[in-house]
Each structure stands twice: as structure tokens, then as C-alpha cells.
Design a protein around this motif. Structure first.
Motif, PDB file in Angstrom:
ATOM      1  N   GLU A   1       0.859  -1.183   0.000  1.00 53.55           N
ATOM      2  CA  GLU A   1       0.000   0.000   0.000  1.00 53.55           C
ATOM      3  C   GLU A   1       0.893   1.230   0.000  1.00 53.55           C
ATOM      4  O   GLU A   1       2.009   1.191   0.530  1.00 53.55           O
ATOM      5  N   ALA A   2       0.410   2.298  -0.568  1.00 51.86           N
ATOM      6  CA  ALA A   2       1.075   3.598  -0.519  1.00 51.86           C
ATOM      7  C   ALA A   2      -0.021   4.647  -0.536  1.00 51.86           C
ATOM      8  O   ALA A   2      -1.053   4.461  -1.183  1.00 51.86           O
ATOM      9  N   GLY A   3       0.184   5.706   0.188  1.00 57.20           N
ATOM     10  CA  GLY A   3      -0.833   6.749   0.212  1.00 57.20           C
ATOM     11  C   GLY A   3      -0.436   7.925   1.078  1.00 57.20           C
ATOM     12  O   GLY A   3       0.716   8.070   1.464  1.00 57.20           O
ATOM     13  N   LYS A   4      -1.440   8.733   1.365  1.00 54.51           N
ATOM     14  CA  LYS A   4      -1.256   9.935   2.170  1.00 54.51           C
ATOM     15  C   LYS A   4      -2.106   9.825   3.423  1.00 54.51           C
ATOM     16  O   LYS A   4      -3.242   9.359   3.360  1.00 54.51           O
ATOM     17  N   ILE A   5      -1.556  10.232   4.526  1.00 59.58           N
ATOM     18  CA  ILE A   5      -2.335  10.405   5.749  1.00 59.58           C
ATOM     19  C   ILE A   5      -2.449  11.913   5.933  1.00 59.58           C
ATOM     20  O   ILE A   5      -1.474  12.585   6.247  1.00 59.58           O
ATOM     21  N   LEU A   6      -3.641  12.440   5.674  1.00 62.99           N
ATOM     22  CA  LEU A   6      -3.853  13.880   5.744  1.00 62.99           C
ATOM     23  C   LEU A   6      -4.451  14.305   7.081  1.00 62.99           C
ATOM     24  O   LEU A   6      -4.475  15.490   7.396  1.00 62.99           O
ATOM     25  N   ASN A   7      -4.959  13.331   7.831  1.00 63.67           N
ATOM     26  CA  ASN A   7      -5.475  13.600   9.168  1.00 63.67           C
ATOM     27  C   ASN A   7      -5.069  12.413  10.039  1.00 63.67           C
ATOM     28  O   ASN A   7      -4.264  11.603   9.623  1.00 63.67           O
ATOM     29  N   ARG A   8      -5.598  12.287  11.180  1.00 68.03           N
ATOM     30  CA  ARG A   8      -5.170  11.220  12.091  1.00 68.03           C
ATOM     31  C   ARG A   8      -5.967   9.927  11.956  1.00 68.03           C
ATOM     32  O   ARG A   8      -5.832   9.036  12.778  1.00 68.03           O
ATOM     33  N   GLU A   9      -6.784   9.807  10.908  1.00 69.13           N
ATOM     34  CA  GLU A   9      -7.589   8.607  10.701  1.00 69.13           C
ATOM     35  C   GLU A   9      -6.725   7.478  10.140  1.00 69.13           C
ATOM     36  O   GLU A   9      -6.019   7.678   9.154  1.00 69.13           O
ATOM     37  N   PRO A  10      -6.789   6.282  10.736  1.00 66.76           N
ATOM     38  CA  PRO A  10      -6.017   5.145  10.211  1.00 66.76           C
ATOM     39  C   PRO A  10      -6.509   4.732   8.825  1.00 66.76           C
ATOM     40  O   PRO A  10      -7.684   4.882   8.494  1.00 66.76           O
ATOM     41  N   ILE A  11      -5.593   4.201   8.034  1.00 67.41           N
ATOM     42  CA  ILE A  11      -5.905   3.665   6.717  1.00 67.41           C
ATOM     43  C   ILE A  11      -5.665   2.165   6.795  1.00 67.41           C
ATOM     44  O   ILE A  11      -4.588   1.720   7.173  1.00 67.41           O
ATOM     45  N   VAL A  12      -6.694   1.383   6.456  1.00 71.50           N
ATOM     46  CA  VAL A  12      -6.649  -0.067   6.650  1.00 71.50           C
ATOM     47  C   VAL A  12      -6.617  -0.779   5.300  1.00 71.50           C
ATOM     48  O   VAL A  12      -7.356  -0.425   4.382  1.00 71.50           O
ATOM     49  N   ASN A  13      -5.772  -1.807   5.215  1.00 66.43           N
ATOM     50  CA  ASN A  13      -5.668  -2.634   4.030  1.00 66.43           C
ATOM     51  C   ASN A  13      -5.669  -4.087   4.487  1.00 66.43           C
ATOM     52  O   ASN A  13      -5.035  -4.425   5.494  1.00 66.43           O
ATOM     53  N   THR A  14      -6.386  -4.953   3.786  1.00 67.51           N
ATOM     54  CA  THR A  14      -6.447  -6.367   4.167  1.00 67.51           C
ATOM     55  C   THR A  14      -6.100  -7.263   2.986  1.00 67.51           C
ATOM     56  O   THR A  14      -6.248  -6.878   1.823  1.00 67.51           O
TER      57      THR A  14
ATOM     58  N   LEU B   1       1.430  13.214   6.006  1.00 67.74           N
ATOM     59  CA  LEU B   1       2.624  12.507   5.562  1.00 67.74           C
ATOM     60  C   LEU B   1       2.254  11.538   4.453  1.00 67.74           C
ATOM     61  O   LEU B   1       1.083  11.264   4.232  1.00 67.74           O
ATOM     62  N   ILE B   2       3.267  11.047   3.755  1.00 69.35           N
ATOM     63  CA  ILE B   2       3.057  10.009   2.761  1.00 69.35           C
ATOM     64  C   ILE B   2       3.771   8.757   3.255  1.00 69.35           C
ATOM     65  O   ILE B   2       4.775   8.840   3.960  1.00 69.35           O
ATOM     66  N   TYR B   3       3.216   7.597   2.920  1.00 67.15           N
ATOM     67  CA  TYR B   3       3.757   6.343   3.427  1.00 67.15           C
ATOM     68  C   TYR B   3       3.680   5.267   2.353  1.00 67.15           C
ATOM     69  O   TYR B   3       2.923   5.383   1.376  1.00 67.15           O
ATOM     70  N   ALA B   4       4.458   4.224   2.557  1.00 64.77           N
ATOM     71  CA  ALA B   4       4.377   3.036   1.712  1.00 64.77           C
ATOM     72  C   ALA B   4       4.865   1.848   2.519  1.00 64.77           C
ATOM     73  O   ALA B   4       5.699   1.996   3.419  1.00 64.77           O
ATOM     74  N   TYR B   5       4.311   0.676   2.225  1.00 58.20           N
ATOM     75  CA  TYR B   5       4.808  -0.556   2.830  1.00 58.20           C
ATOM     76  C   TYR B   5       4.596  -1.702   1.880  1.00 58.20           C
ATOM     77  O   TYR B   5       3.794  -1.628   0.951  1.00 58.20           O
ATOM     78  N   GLN B   6       5.356  -2.765   2.112  1.00 55.22           N
ATOM     79  CA  GLN B   6       5.169  -3.997   1.370  1.00 55.22           C
ATOM     80  C   GLN B   6       5.505  -5.172   2.290  1.00 55.22           C
ATOM     81  O   GLN B   6       6.401  -5.080   3.129  1.00 55.22           O
ATOM     82  N   LEU B   7       4.754  -6.238   2.123  1.00 56.00           N
ATOM     83  CA  LEU B   7       4.938  -7.457   2.896  1.00 56.00           C
ATOM     84  C   LEU B   7       5.337  -8.567   1.944  1.00 56.00           C
ATOM     85  O   LEU B   7       4.622  -8.834   0.969  1.00 56.00           O
ATOM     86  N   VAL B   8       6.481  -9.191   2.211  1.00 49.78           N
ATOM     87  CA  VAL B   8       6.984 -10.271   1.367  1.00 49.78           C
ATOM     88  C   VAL B   8       7.382 -11.448   2.260  1.00 49.78           C
ATOM     89  O   VAL B   8       7.749 -11.251   3.424  1.00 49.78           O
ATOM     90  N   PRO B   9       7.304 -12.669   1.726  1.00 50.75           N
ATOM     91  CA  PRO B   9       7.781 -13.818   2.510  1.00 50.75           C
ATOM     92  C   PRO B   9       9.269 -13.669   2.816  1.00 50.75           C
ATOM     93  O   PRO B   9      10.040 -13.215   1.972  1.00 50.75           O
TER      94      PRO B   9
END
Length: 153
Positions: free
Chosen positions: A63-76, A143-151
Motif C-alpha cells: 500500500e502507498a498513500g497519504k495520511i492527511l489527518n489522524r484517521e487510520p488507513i486499513v488494508n487487508t 505525511l506520505i507512506y508506503a509498505y510492502q509485505l513479502v515472505p
């Protein structure tokens, strides 16, 4: 006709003025260094992610995106198998971002990243197959963020 030259300044006054000028320059440079390079609100997230966190082989969730307020962004992601995974995170904009990882509602870990463009990694043990959820949040928005999950290898 005589030309009168001004008398030279005493050395103490010259030093004092030089120190004052240097202090003023330091304040200006510090303010510029602490200013964000650009507006987070108008940041091009895909372009930023391409250099901040390039694609990885075997990615099971990203996932990659922007957090413009304090609300969590959820990805499943459903169907994640048991095993050890590596979560790589990064963010920019100042402050810190948090990545809360859970499996079928049970918290596995929380990882954090300093939002200065560096990459952080965390090893995550997934005990059973299920639905993995990553909630990204920060009290230091925007802020802007990104993450990735790999084995893990």
C-alpha cells in the motif's frame, strides 16, 4: 582638496558584526532545512513510492498513500499462509508512522517508521492462514507512506 577616509572599525566591532551575520545565516539555513521539500497534499504518491520503496518479488500485500489527518488507513489481504514475512515501511513528511499488523483480529505486531525517507523492516511470524490486516496511522499528519509485505527468505 583632501579626501578623508573613514577610520577603521575596532577589531571587536568587526568580530561582533561577523558573528551576528553568521548567526543570522544559521537561522535561515535551519529554517530551510526543516521545511518540507513540497506539499504532502499535492505529492505524487506513485512517483514517490517508485523511488522510496521499489517493487519486490513475491509481495503479498502493499500500500502507498497519504495520511492527511489522524484517521487510520486499513488494508487487508485474505488467504495469507502461515510463515515468516518481512514488512518494509517508509514514509516522508516528518514525524512517525505506525503499522499495526493483525491476523483475523489478533494483533501480531506494530512497526514504526521515522518519516525521513529511510526504510524500516520488521519480521512478522504469521502462525496460521487467515486474513491479514495492516492499519497505518500517525499523529504527525500530513505525511506520505508506503509498505510492502513479502515472505522471508
Amino acid at each position: 582638496m583632501f579626501l578623508r577616509l573613514p577610520s577603521p572599525l575596532p577589531a571587536g566591532i568587526i568580530r561582533q558584526r561577523a558573528l551576528g551575520a553568521a548567526a543570522g545565516a544559521a537561522v535561515v539555513l535551519a529554517a530551510v532545512a526543516c521545511s518540507p521539500a513540497g506539499s504532502i497534499e499535492s505529492a505524487d504518491v506513485p512517483a514517490w513510492k517508485a523511488t522510496a520503496l521499489p517493487p519486490a518479488d513475491g509481495t503479498v500485500l502493499e500500500e502507498a498513500g497519504k495520511i492527511l489527518n489522524r484517521e487510520p488507513i486499513v488494508n487487508t489481504a485474505t488467504g495469507i499462509g502461515p510463515g515468516t514475512y518481512v514488512l518494509t515501511t517508509t514514509c516522508d513528511g516528518g514525524g512517525k508512522a505506525f503499522f499495526d499488523v493483525s491476523l483475523d483480529g489478533t494483533r501480531l505486531t506494530e512497526a514504526g517508521a521515522a518519516c525521513n525517507g529511510s526504510r524500516e523492516t520488521a519480521r512478522i511470524k504469521v502462525p496460521a492462514a487467515g486474513t491479514l490486516r495492516i492499519s497505518t496511522s500517525s499523529v504527525d499528519a500530513p505525511l506520505i507512506y508506503a509498505y510492502q509485505l513479502v515472505p522471508a527468505e
